[in-house]
Design a protein around this motif. Structure first.
Motif, PDB file in Angstrom:
ATOM      1  N   CYS A 160       0.833  -1.208   0.000  1.00 49.84           N
ATOM      2  CA  CYS A 160       0.000   0.000   0.000  1.00 49.84           C
ATOM      3  C   CYS A 160       0.867   1.257   0.000  1.00 49.84           C
ATOM      4  O   CYS A 160       0.571   2.237  -0.689  1.00 49.84           O
ATOM      5  CB  CYS A 160      -0.929   0.007   1.206  1.00 49.84           C
ATOM      6  SG  CYS A 160      -2.302  -1.161   1.093  1.00 49.84           S
ATOM      7  N   ASP A 161       1.936   1.213   0.765  1.00 53.66           N
ATOM      8  CA  ASP A 161       2.843   2.357   0.835  1.00 53.66           C
ATOM      9  C   ASP A 161       3.483   2.618  -0.530  1.00 53.66           C
ATOM     10  O   ASP A 161       3.585   3.762  -0.972  1.00 53.66           O
ATOM     11  CB  ASP A 161       3.927   2.105   1.879  1.00 53.66           C
ATOM     12  CG  ASP A 161       4.877   3.288   2.027  1.00 53.66           C
ATOM     13  OD1 ASP A 161       4.398   4.384   2.381  1.00 53.66           O
ATOM     14  OD2 ASP A 161       6.084   3.124   1.779  1.00 53.66           O
ATOM     15  N   GLU A 199       0.955   4.061  -2.898  1.00 50.36           N
ATOM     16  CA  GLU A 199       0.333   5.277  -2.357  1.00 50.36           C
ATOM     17  C   GLU A 199      -1.153   5.049  -2.056  1.00 50.36           C
ATOM     18  O   GLU A 199      -2.003   5.894  -2.332  1.00 50.36           O
ATOM     19  CB  GLU A 199       0.527   6.452  -3.313  1.00 50.36           C
ATOM     20  CG  GLU A 199       1.993   6.821  -3.516  1.00 50.36           C
ATOM     21  CD  GLU A 199       2.180   8.052  -4.396  1.00 50.36           C
ATOM     22  OE1 GLU A 199       1.165   8.634  -4.826  1.00 50.36           O
ATOM     23  OE2 GLU A 199       3.329   8.438  -4.642  1.00 50.36           O
ATOM     24  N   PRO A 257      -3.744   4.590   0.995  1.00 49.00           N
ATOM     25  CA  PRO A 257      -3.807   4.811   2.446  1.00 49.00           C
ATOM     26  C   PRO A 257      -4.233   3.546   3.179  1.00 49.00           C
ATOM     27  O   PRO A 257      -5.417   3.207   3.215  1.00 49.00           O
ATOM     28  CB  PRO A 257      -4.840   5.936   2.591  1.00 49.00           C
ATOM     29  CG  PRO A 257      -5.670   5.859   1.352  1.00 49.00           C
ATOM     30  CD  PRO A 257      -4.755   5.384   0.261  1.00 49.00           C
ATOM     31  N   TYR A 258      -3.266   2.840   3.758  1.00 47.68           N
ATOM     32  CA  TYR A 258      -3.544   1.564   4.421  1.00 47.68           C
ATOM     33  C   TYR A 258      -4.577   1.701   5.527  1.00 47.68           C
ATOM     34  O   TYR A 258      -5.446   0.842   5.695  1.00 47.68           O
ATOM     35  CB  TYR A 258      -2.238   0.997   4.991  1.00 47.68           C
ATOM     36  CG  TYR A 258      -2.426  -0.244   5.827  1.00 47.68           C
ATOM     37  CD1 TYR A 258      -2.639  -1.475   5.232  1.00 47.68           C
ATOM     38  CD2 TYR A 258      -2.411  -0.176   7.232  1.00 47.68           C
ATOM     39  CE1 TYR A 258      -2.829  -2.616   5.999  1.00 47.68           C
ATOM     40  CE2 TYR A 258      -2.599  -1.307   7.997  1.00 47.68           C
ATOM     41  CZ  TYR A 258      -2.810  -2.532   7.386  1.00 47.68           C
ATOM     42  OH  TYR A 258      -3.000  -3.656   8.138  1.00 47.68           O
ATOM     43  N   GLU A 259      -4.491   2.809   6.287  1.00 44.79           N
ATOM     44  CA  GLU A 259      -5.390   2.978   7.428  1.00 44.79           C
ATOM     45  C   GLU A 259      -6.848   3.153   7.007  1.00 44.79           C
ATOM     46  O   GLU A 259      -7.757   3.024   7.823  1.00 44.79           O
ATOM     47  CB  GLU A 259      -4.952   4.190   8.267  1.00 44.79           C
ATOM     48  CG  GLU A 259      -5.082   5.545   7.576  1.00 44.79           C
ATOM     49  CD  GLU A 259      -3.923   5.849   6.642  1.00 44.79           C
ATOM     50  OE1 GLU A 259      -3.931   6.924   6.012  1.00 44.79           O
ATOM     51  OE2 GLU A 259      -3.012   4.990   6.547  1.00 44.79           O
ATOM     52  N   LYS A 260      -7.068   3.403   5.703  1.00 40.16           N
ATOM     53  CA  LYS A 260      -8.439   3.585   5.231  1.00 40.16           C
ATOM     54  C   LYS A 260      -9.023   2.309   4.626  1.00 40.16           C
ATOM     55  O   LYS A 260     -10.170   2.314   4.169  1.00 40.16           O
ATOM     56  CB  LYS A 260      -8.483   4.719   4.197  1.00 40.16           C
ATOM     57  CG  LYS A 260      -8.201   6.092   4.797  1.00 40.16           C
ATOM     58  CD  LYS A 260      -8.376   7.191   3.757  1.00 40.16           C
ATOM     59  CE  LYS A 260      -8.116   8.565   4.366  1.00 40.16           C
ATOM     60  NZ  LYS A 260      -8.309   9.657   3.372  1.00 40.16           N
TER      61      LYS A 260
END
Length: 283
Positions: free
Chosen positions: A232-233, A236, A238-241
């Motif tokens: 995900c990083d 780009e 947003p992993y937290e989403k």
């Protein structure tokens, strides 16, 4: 770079690049609300009122057609094609969508473009090339005359000077044009450095990505979750989403890979901890 700006992109480009204004300043000067202006420029743009279109077009000094993406001309609604001396082939090419017209405009309006066209004209007319050829003939004639009269050695300084002073016309003029184009392309590339479609020059190395993965595993993150976070990083995202459903789907796809290895976490668990509803694993 963008081939065509969307309505939000045009509005933001006019505000930031042309006028150098914040949303607050634009709201004060146009009488439109800051929230409405922000929505017009946002990713969730849906519609813009006729009053706002007219107000912003007048404020920016552009046509409403340009503001709404119906034209690429900011101030000239129509152009007399005859006065532009464009061939039928050129007009058809511009209409075809086969080339990036926006980039072509940036090339043609660059301050170095007239010099490029002048240099190409010099080459096409071949006048300068004829003079180079004539100079080469004179130098070679002088060299041949000295050789016949004095028979100097191959390493004679004077003979070698007459030889290397002769210019390869094609290579010389290609170098001139190449230099012109390099300057133009470099400037345009720099101008688009911050575009969303421009690749980041700084790419992480394999060692850096691996270090990031191993650091996550050392903190107690399972191998599969660490892989998803790093992926995900890199993309780009947003992993937290990630939602629980998205994480689970991602995990299911990952487990189908023959190369995927189930790395045990620091707690000794071979499989990842089930994610909560926000997509993060419970601890």
């Amino acid at each position: 770079m963008y081939t065509k700006l969307s309505i939000p992109e045009r509005l933001k480009d006019l505000r930031v690049v042309d006028k150098h204004l914040t949303l607050e300043q634009l709201a004060e000067q146009t009488g439109l609300s800051k929230s409405a202006l922000g929505k017009y420029e946002g990713d969730d743009y849906k519609d813009i009122s006729p009053f706002a279109i007219a107000t912003l077009a007048e404020f920016y000094g552009v046509s409403t057609d340009y503001l709404m993406g119906l034209s690429e001309n900011k101030t000239i609604p129509n152009s007399d094609l005859q006065s532009l001396h464009l061939s039928d082939e050129m007009i058809e090419l511009l209409r075809s969508g086969r080339i990036n017209n926006r980039l072509l405009c940036e090339l043609a309006t660059h301050e170095g473009f007239p010099r490029l066209m002048t240099d190409i004209t010099v080459i096409v007319d071949r006048i300068a090339g004829m003079r180079v050829s004539q100079m080469n003939l004179e130098l070679e004639a002088a060299r041949q005359s000295v050789m016949e009269s004095y028979a100097p050695g191959d390493d004679d300084l004077y003979m070698r000077t007459l030889e290397v002073a002769q210019i390869d016309g094609e290579d010389y003029f290609n170098h001139i044009v190449h230099k012109d184009i390099d300057k133009i392309v470099k400037d345009i590339q720099t101008a688009h450095t911050n575009d969303a479609t421009t690749a980041d020059e700084r790419q992480e190395t394999v060692a850096e990505v691996r270090q990031k993965f191993e650091k996550l595993v050392q903190t107690g993150t399972s191998g599969e979750e660490a892989f998803i976070q790093v992926f995900c990083d890199q993309m780009e995202i947003p992993y937290e989403k990630l939602t629980s459903a998205e994480f689970t789907a991602f995990l299911g796809i990952l487990r189908k890979s023959k190369k995927a290895k189930r790395t045990k976490s620091m707690r000794g668990k071979g499989s990842p901890i089930p994610p909560n509803r926000n997509g993060r694993q419970k601890r």
